[in-house]
Design a protein around this motif. Sequence first.
Motif, short mmCIF file in Angstrom:
data_model
loop_
_atom_site.label_atom_id
_atom_site.label_comp_id
_atom_site.label_asym_id
_atom_site.label_seq_id
_atom_site.Cartn_x
_atom_site.Cartn_y
_atom_site.Cartn_z
N ARG A 368 8.99 -22.64 0.79
CA ARG A 368 9.29 -22.14 1.98
C ARG A 368 8.30 -21.74 2.73
O ARG A 368 8.37 -20.72 3.77
N ASN A 390 12.56 -31.22 7.74
CA ASN A 390 12.70 -29.89 7.34
C ASN A 390 13.79 -29.38 7.43
O ASN A 390 14.41 -28.66 8.32
N SER A 392 15.40 -27.24 5.42
CA SER A 392 15.40 -26.01 4.69
C SER A 392 14.98 -24.85 5.82
O SER A 392 14.66 -23.70 5.32
N ASP A 393 14.76 -25.25 6.97
CA ASP A 393 14.26 -24.15 8.27
C ASP A 393 13.00 -23.66 7.64
O ASP A 393 12.83 -22.24 8.08
N ARG A 394 12.16 -24.38 7.09
CA ARG A 394 10.82 -23.71 6.78
C ARG A 394 10.14 -23.46 7.99
O ARG A 394 10.13 -24.26 8.83
#
Length: 502
Positions: A368, A390, A392-394
């Motif tokens: 993250r 992306n 994982s909303d990094r």
Amino acid sequence: FPAADDAQDMFTLKTERGMGHVDQGTGTLLDWQDLGLRQRASETVYMLHTGQGAAAFGLILGLMALGVPVLAVTGVLTWLPGWRNRPRLQGNTAPTQADTIVLVGSEGGSTWAFAATLARALRDAGQLVHVAPMAGFAPARYRQARRFVVLAATYGEGDAPASAKGFLDQLQALKTVPTAPLAVLGFGDSSFPAFCAFARAVDQTAQAKGWPALMAFDTIDRQSPQDFAHWGRALGQALGIELELAHQAAVPATQTLTLLARSDYGAAVQVPMSILRFALPTASFWQRLTGQHFTRFEPGDLLGIVPEGSAVPRLYSLASGARDGFIEIVVRRHVGGLASGQLTQMEPGQTVRAFLRRHPGFHAGPGRAPLILIGAGTGVGPLAGFIRNNTSDRPVHLFFGLRHPDSDFLYQNELSSWQTDGKLAHLSIAVSRGERPQYVQDVLRLQAPQVVAAIRQGARIMVCGGRDMARGVTEALTDILKPAGLTPAMLKAGDRYVEDIY
């Protein structure tokens, strides 16, 4: 319980401490025996298998046991690609018996092919040769070594390639170097400022440590077979043998890719570029299971295009991953460029021969921690792939350099959509032909506080594009990070600053 028709029978009492017998009439404890170590172990095993006395624990262990076959299968599938892509070293002598040790530092694999050519020629001349990666350098094992040969490529701006990680540190830490002499040969491209910089650093470090030299440091420019043959003859003279190195680069097995769509940019600024999207080739169940060909790849991996009329492939960074369901690259047309000329003239439905090459050193990786992506022109290709994947909303910040937003704003609509979806947190554009010309390094300086804050949060910097742009970015980051007590070199050492430069 005692048998109903046997007045002499008794109760049997078993507890976690031991076992005894009780008189069925009076309740008197007749005898008792504590459990021994072996009996306790047996009872514990019985409890674990049956769940009696610890049902919840037994259920957990049962689920863990069910996971073992899954781990075994996925472990094999993870190991297979590396095993399949490793160099095939036929007749490799054991390190303890070899008189010639060849150590290889390679990023994409081409230097291994030169090492194989050298090893074959030396064996034909009667030498016992052991070939190994530089990262596996183990001086204590080379008991019979009479000479060492290092073939080392350079990654990025003078960094160690994948198979040579840690070699320089290990060499510098040696109290005594081998007495057998050393020859170092560098591989690189002379158009880059850091031409053979890593190999040169190896040679200089070895000299400083007092390692005897077998022959002077030399280089191979752009994988030239002629340069390699010339160096081979010099090595033969140093060894007192005839040595002819006839190297022929082998093109990996290719597959046919069909163009699905293309988007053209840059004509107005005399820099024609195209985003090319190819269909995934059909794969068998076994190929999908074992990750062969185009069944497993990530943005940042390399697509090798073999143009018509040539056996020399051209590598392009991938802007897509396998789960995207297509293969995408960004190509700039170069004057006289065989591969780029053919690719940018393709129409949907036409085909090209291609192969996949892994490039794990330029993957976004899990986690993250923020990503700072910096690119210009076609260098935005793999960076766009990182953003697209992306899920994982990094936190991702893209610094993108272009000439004019109306002409070469690659992925303009997609970047806007990714911002809306939360895949891209910040987008900073540097326009070099606008009213106020800027380059990505200028925008980096303007946003220095945000950059430093992201790096303090563990951000990873990924740079892709031309070497002049990359040099400017390094200079800007050197100034930006100095007040924080950091340098680009420190981030590179921690794998937090990676480059894909051409």
